[in-house]
Design a protein around this motif. Structure first.
Motif, mmCIF file in Angstrom:
data_model
loop_
_atom_site.group_PDB
_atom_site.id
_atom_site.type_symbol
_atom_site.label_atom_id
_atom_site.label_comp_id
_atom_site.label_asym_id
_atom_site.label_seq_id
_atom_site.Cartn_x
_atom_site.Cartn_y
_atom_site.Cartn_z
ATOM 1 N N LEU A 91 0.811 -1.167 0.043
ATOM 2 C CA LEU A 91 -0.013 -0.126 0.236
ATOM 3 C C LEU A 91 0.830 1.336 -0.065
ATOM 4 C CD1 LEU A 91 -2.767 -1.042 2.761
ATOM 5 C CD2 LEU A 91 -3.138 -0.737 0.185
ATOM 6 N N GLY A 92 1.798 1.195 0.686
ATOM 7 C CA GLY A 92 2.857 2.350 0.566
ATOM 8 C C GLY A 92 2.486 3.445 1.656
ATOM 9 N N LYS A 93 2.547 4.643 1.248
ATOM 10 C CA LYS A 93 2.354 5.676 2.149
ATOM 11 C C LYS A 93 0.726 6.233 2.262
ATOM 12 C CE LYS A 93 6.482 8.017 1.502
ATOM 13 N NZ LYS A 93 7.279 9.083 1.076
ATOM 14 N N GLU A 94 -0.251 5.775 1.172
ATOM 15 C CA GLU A 94 -1.385 6.104 1.219
ATOM 16 C C GLU A 94 -2.492 6.264 2.324
ATOM 17 O OE1 GLU A 94 -5.405 5.377 -1.844
ATOM 18 O OE2 GLU A 94 -3.524 4.277 -1.973
ATOM 19 N N PRO A 95 -2.762 5.146 3.036
ATOM 20 C CA PRO A 95 -3.444 4.904 4.175
ATOM 21 C C PRO A 95 -3.075 5.843 5.173
ATOM 22 C CG PRO A 95 -2.393 2.948 4.043
ATOM 23 C CD PRO A 95 -2.044 3.678 2.634
ATOM 24 N N LYS A 96 -1.654 5.956 5.415
ATOM 25 C CA LYS A 96 -1.105 6.938 6.533
ATOM 26 C C LYS A 96 -1.249 8.246 6.231
ATOM 27 C CE LYS A 96 2.986 5.163 6.574
ATOM 28 N NZ LYS A 96 3.004 3.866 5.535
ATOM 29 N N GLU A 97 -0.963 8.506 4.651
ATOM 30 C CA GLU A 97 -1.330 10.060 4.402
ATOM 31 C C GLU A 97 -2.723 10.535 4.526
ATOM 32 O OE1 GLU A 97 0.338 10.140 0.527
ATOM 33 O OE2 GLU A 97 2.408 10.636 1.176
#
Length: 385
Positions: free
Chosen positions: A286-292
């Protein structure tokens, strides 16, 4: 049916009188501003499917582990999971426990010895306190996130320690579970490293949310080699269950031999371990997307507090945990009930979980909450408090 002893009945009656009696309630159907499922992994259908596929690929068809890890329960998924965790969290070794509570109980009851000194933040989690209580070391609390208070307590109590050979442990959390705030970990690490003390950090509410890939605040700050032990848990942002202690290979060996919550507990099920493995691999995909998205929601929430002029009711926090102080158990419960009647799930946290007079609503923000939901929550809250 045999009744409780009179003393215990009186204790329950006192809780009812003080309006602090706990009960188990269903929260289904309400908009979630309560759970620790910060990224929505607990109900993620893709993650559920990937876990099932992993079990098929590994040819694992067991419902349970069959025993403790030192007997029959150390099945092959542990051998896949623990090396994955060491790489993900940038640690030398990882030892999986059944829960964060078990991990902290095991670490603190087994490692500090008679003559050793433990200095812990006054707001650390109950699992840490219980583990410390089970140890033979002397323990002292210091003021919340206050390095000067820690230094003062250390200076006073090391000077009068009668033991010549002793270790000093400093214990804090990277994100505090009730306040949502963080200590200056770099300053704490500099202090402990300079004095050859051992820093222990509970990262339960940081992993999955903080760090480049959700590996927590310690790796984000590059402090892995300056921290003696880290507790990471998988029942919050990773949406499953279980925990691990991260540290040296020596620490792992010691805990395997002396941590009773590990030795005398039936091991986690294969399905649970498969979920933990899949969740960590999925986080990387997922990378940074949900955290962003979560960070954007936190920023939006705080702006809404200012807009509705209720920000002064909140403990300063830049994390997903936002505490609205509503002194008095009765008042806090009333506000919680009004929100639940409007379809929003955010429960009151009462003493003794938090200090008396510091009762609060513990609001947890998630990547899956909409800005419309967040805005309406704040609007309702402003009218209720």
């Amino acid at each position: 049916m045999i009744q409780l002893p009179k003393k215990l009945q009186n204790i329950l009656a006192e809780r009812k009188k003080e309006e602090t009696l706990r009960s188990l309630e269903s929260t289904e159907g309400l908009i979630d501003f309560l759970s620790n499922d910060y990224l929505g992994f607990a109900t993620n259908e893709t993650l559920f499917s990937k876990t099932f596929q992993l079990l098929l690929t590994e040819n694992v068809a067991s419902n349970g582990s069959g025993g403790s890890r030192l007997l029959s329960g150390n099945h092959k998924l542990y051998k896949r999971l623990e090396p994955l965790l060491t790489g993900f969290y940038k640690a030398e070794a990882a030892l999986v426990f059944n829960s964060g509570y078990d991990a902290n109980m095991g670490l603190f009851s087994a490692v500090p010895q008679r003559g050793d000194l433990i200095f812990y933040d006054e707001f650390v989690h109950a699992s840490i306190r219980e583990g410390i209580r089970m140890s033979n070391a002397k323990a002292y609390s210091f003021s919340h996130n206050d390095l000067a208070s820690l230094q003062e307590k250390v200076k006073l109590n090391t000077a009068r320690n009668e033991h010549e050979d002793y270790a000093v442990y400093v214990v804090t959390e990277s994100v505090f579970s009730m306040d949502g705030d963080t200590p200056d970990l770099k300053a704490f690490a500099e202090f402990t490293t300079a004095n050859k003390y051992r820093l222990i950090v509970d990262e339960a509410h940081a992993v999955g949310v903080l760090g480049k890939n959700g590996e927590g605040l310690v790796p984000e700050l590059g402090l892995e080699k300056e921290v003696f032990a880290r507790t990471v848990t998988f029942g919050k942002a990773f949406g499953c269950h279980g925990a691990a202690i991260l540290g040296s290979e020596q620490l792992k060996d010691y805990l395997v031999n002396f941590a009773k919550p590990l030795i005398y507990t039936t091991a986690l099920t294969p399905h649970t371990l498969a979920t933990i493995i899949t969740a960590h691999e999925y986080m990387g995909e997922l990378g940074k997307e949900p955290k962003e998205i979560l960070k954007d929601h936190i920023d939006f929430f705080k702006k809404q507090l200012v807009a509705f002029k209720i920000d002064h009711h909140f403990i300063p926090s830049s994390t997903a945990i936002q505490g609205c102080i509503i002194p008095g158990s009765k008042k806090a419960k009333q506000v919680s009930k009004k929100l639940m009647d409007k379809g929003f799930n955010s429960k009151a946290i009462l003493s003794p979980t938090v200090p008396e007079g510091q009762e609060r609503l513990r609001i947890c923000l998630h990547s899956f909450n909409s800005k419309e939901e967040i805005g309406l929550l704040v609007k309702l809250l402003s009218s209720f408090i």
